[in-house]
Design an enzyme around this catalytic site. Structure first.
Site, PDB file in Angstrom:
ATOM      1  CB  CYS A  47       6.398  12.750   5.744  1.00  0.00           C
ATOM      2  SG  CYS A  47       7.240  13.510   4.199  1.00  0.00           S
ATOM      3  CG  HIS A  87      11.005  16.715   5.634  1.00  0.00           C
ATOM      4  ND1 HIS A  87      11.666  16.991   4.369  1.00  0.00           N
ATOM      5  CD2 HIS A  87       9.972  15.451   5.464  1.00  0.00           C
ATOM      6  CE1 HIS A  87      11.052  15.974   3.384  1.00  0.00           C
ATOM      7  NE2 HIS A  87      10.202  15.063   4.210  1.00  0.00           N
TER       8      HIS A  87
HETATM    9  P1  NAD Z   1       9.282   3.834  -2.691  1.00  0.00           P
HETATM   10  O1  NAD Z   1       9.703   4.434  -4.191  1.00  0.00           O
HETATM   11  O2  NAD Z   1      10.457   3.609  -1.915  1.00  0.00           O
HETATM   12  O3  NAD Z   1       8.610   2.606  -3.006  1.00  0.00           O
HETATM   13  C1  NAD Z   1       7.592   2.410  -3.867  1.00  0.00           C
HETATM   14  C2  NAD Z   1       7.399   0.984  -4.091  1.00  0.00           C
HETATM   15  O4  NAD Z   1       6.336   0.666  -5.175  1.00  0.00           O
HETATM   16  C3  NAD Z   1       8.631   0.316  -4.707  1.00  0.00           C
HETATM   17  O5  NAD Z   1       8.888  -0.970  -4.098  1.00  0.00           O
HETATM   18  C4  NAD Z   1       8.276   0.118  -6.327  1.00  0.00           C
HETATM   19  O6  NAD Z   1       8.972  -1.048  -6.817  1.00  0.00           O
HETATM   20  C5  NAD Z   1       6.610  -0.201  -6.258  1.00  0.00           C
HETATM   21  N1  NAD Z   1       6.019   0.086  -7.338  1.00  0.00           N
HETATM   22  C6  NAD Z   1       6.417   0.984  -8.381  1.00  0.00           C
HETATM   23  N2  NAD Z   1       5.997   1.078  -9.406  1.00  0.00           N
HETATM   24  C7  NAD Z   1       4.981   0.388  -9.173  1.00  0.00           C
HETATM   25  C8  NAD Z   1       3.442  -0.167  -9.797  1.00  0.00           C
HETATM   26  N3  NAD Z   1       3.103   0.459 -11.020  1.00  0.00           N
HETATM   27  N4  NAD Z   1       2.676  -0.912  -9.207  1.00  0.00           N
HETATM   28  C9  NAD Z   1       2.990  -1.492  -8.051  1.00  0.00           C
HETATM   29  N5  NAD Z   1       4.164  -1.132  -7.206  1.00  0.00           N
HETATM   30  C10 NAD Z   1       5.103  -0.556  -7.878  1.00  0.00           C
HETATM   31  O7  NAD Z   1       8.348   4.988  -2.716  1.00  0.00           O
HETATM   32  P2  NAD Z   1       8.068   5.475  -0.984  1.00  0.00           P
HETATM   33  O8  NAD Z   1       8.879   6.429  -0.648  1.00  0.00           O
HETATM   34  O9  NAD Z   1       7.470   4.312  -0.089  1.00  0.00           O
HETATM   35  O10 NAD Z   1       6.682   6.205  -1.532  1.00  0.00           O
HETATM   36  C11 NAD Z   1       5.361   5.624  -1.484  1.00  0.00           C
HETATM   37  C12 NAD Z   1       4.395   6.711  -1.346  1.00  0.00           C
HETATM   38  O11 NAD Z   1       4.349   7.116  -0.073  1.00  0.00           O
HETATM   39  C13 NAD Z   1       4.180   7.964  -2.178  1.00  0.00           C
HETATM   40  O12 NAD Z   1       2.857   8.350  -2.492  1.00  0.00           O
HETATM   41  C14 NAD Z   1       4.935   8.932  -1.448  1.00  0.00           C
HETATM   42  O13 NAD Z   1       4.793  10.281  -1.751  1.00  0.00           O
HETATM   43  C15 NAD Z   1       4.341   8.732  -0.037  1.00  0.00           C
HETATM   44  N6  NAD Z   1       5.505   8.946   1.100  1.00  0.00           N
HETATM   45  C16 NAD Z   1       6.797   8.824   1.028  1.00  0.00           C
HETATM   46  C17 NAD Z   1       7.517   9.531   2.116  1.00  0.00           C
HETATM   47  C18 NAD Z   1       8.763   9.424   1.987  1.00  0.00           C
HETATM   48  O14 NAD Z   1       9.623  10.207   2.494  1.00  0.00           O
HETATM   49  N7  NAD Z   1       9.554   8.072   1.416  1.00  0.00           N
HETATM   50  C19 NAD Z   1       6.859  10.025   3.097  1.00  0.00           C
HETATM   51  C20 NAD Z   1       5.496   9.695   3.210  1.00  0.00           C
HETATM   52  C21 NAD Z   1       4.817   9.524   2.070  1.00  0.00           C
END
Ligand code: NAD
Length: 335
Positions: free
Chosen positions: A140, A219
């Site tokens: 992000c 942010h």
């Molecule tokens: P999150 O924790 O909200 O969601 C992750 C999902 O993956 C959950 O549904 C969880 O149940 C599932 N999960 C966990 N372990 C797993 C596994 N072994 N196999 C399959 N599914 C599994 O996370 P998020 O915030 O959506 O982040 C996901 C990705 O996006 C990360 O790489 C993060 O760095 C990136 N990201 C997050 C944001 C943010 O602010 N939330 C912003 C940009 C990018």
């Protein structure tokens, strides 16, 4: 024929990518994965998504009364492309599974550039992912930096850029992390954000520092740029007003903080109250002695979502012109 998209990890990012794919006419969701039964898993099924779970976990979902369509391997075999939205740490195992299934995959910014060797931002390098099997949509914060630095560099040249990131400490739906009453500097310097921008714009000089603050909503970046060519404050305002997925706001209109930015997103009727654009304070832009100063706010839960859609189009060779893909994505998502 529509591109078949699977979502691995239906959390903050995954559920938003699913909604955005639903809004496009050239792709469709064939299924989403969840590792454990939860309200989010039940909601995914209620929304009409086919739910796939890890081998051996089927019984847990059945006991919880959540209907499943099969295992994750079944989904990987059905999709043309998987958007992997799992938290960091699982990529190597899944990469092997995607290779075995012969399916394309996109990871998110929690993974390193080295996983895929290609990182994606629609404004800056749409064509680098053209036809690729694997790519990574940058984080992000990196997406936010690229959205404003790329047009600046193209028009005026960025000689040097210094950025301080004031980071949210947790997402609104997260009760696990903090700080809840402190400001926490990142002491590993420079932070990874500068090098991450360079994974897409390797020629640019970006120096970054970051502090975490007790907020969940957005942010904020405080950015200083030494420009290569003369520009006035008005020139930069004009440039940003035309830059894709950048939105100018003004404190004199009452947008004094991230709180009003989020209120604005809700008033715009955006799904989940999301602000997909990078928000720049117009009256916080200033050029003096060849240095440009500006502030921007990043809605961490949603700015990467349209990028994932364009990345699917580039990797699946749906639309060659980046501007055309971005315009199509934006029209469908109401951006
Ligand atoms: P999150 O924790 O909200 O969601 C992750 C999902 O993956 C959950 O549904 C969880 O149940 C599932 N999960 C966990 N372990 C797993 C596994 N072994 N196999 C399959 N599914 C599994 O996370 P998020 O915030 O959506 O982040 C996901 C990705 O996006 C990360 O790489 C993060 O760095 C990136 N990201 C997050 C944001 C943010 O602010 N939330 C912003 C940009 C990018």
């Amino acid at each position: 024929m529509k591109v078949k998209v699977g979502i691995n990890g239906y959390g903050t990012i995954g559920k938003r990518v699913a909604t955005a794919v639903d809004q496009q006419d050239d792709m469709e969701i064939v299924g989403v994965t969840k590792t454990r039964p939860s309200f989010e898993a039940a909601m995914a099924v209620k929304l009409g998504y086919r739910l796939y779970v890890p081998e051996g976990r089927e019984e847990d979902f059945r006991k919880a009364g959540i209907k499943i369509a099969g295992t994750v391997t079944d989904l990987f075999g059905k999709a043309d492309i998987i958007v992997d939205c799992t938290p960091g740490g699982f990529a190597d195992g899944y990469k092997r599974m995607f290779e075995e299934a012969g399916v394309k995959a996109i990871w998110q910014g929690g993974e390193d550039h080295s996983l895929t060797g290609i990182s994606f931002n629609a404004t800056a390098n749409y064509k680098e992912s053209w036809g690729a099997q694997f790519s990574r949509v940058v984080s992000c914060n990196t997406t936010g930096l690229l959205r404003t630095l790329y047009p600046l560099d193209k028009k005026y040249g960025v000689e040097d850029c210094y950025v301080t990131l004031i980071r949210r400490s947790a997402d609104p739906g997260d009760s696990k992390t903090g700080p809840i009453n402190a400001v926490e500097p990142s002491t590993k310097l420079p932070t990874h954000h500068g090098p991450d921008v360079q994974s897409v714009m390797p020629w640019i000089k970006v120096h970054s520092m970051a502090v975490k603050v007790p907020t969940t909503i957005m942010h904020v970046h405080a950015i200083t740029v030494r420009l290569g060519k003369d520009a006035t404050t008005e020139d930069v305002v004009k440039l940003f007003s035309k830059a894709p997925r950048v939105k100018l706001v003004r404190t004199k209109d009452g947008v004094k903080s991230t709180a009003e930015v989020m209120e604005m997103a809700r008033d715009m009727g955006r799904s989940r109250g999301d602000m997909f654009e990078i928000v720049v304070w117009e009256d916080g832009i200033k050029v003096e002695d060849g240095m440009l100063y500006y502030y921007q706010a990043v809605h961490q839960e949603s700015d990467v979502i349209p990028e994932n859609i364009d990345c699917i189009r580039s990797m699946c060779k749906l639309i060659e012109d980046p501007a055309e893909s971005m315009a199509k994505t934006d029209r469908a998502m109401g951006i």
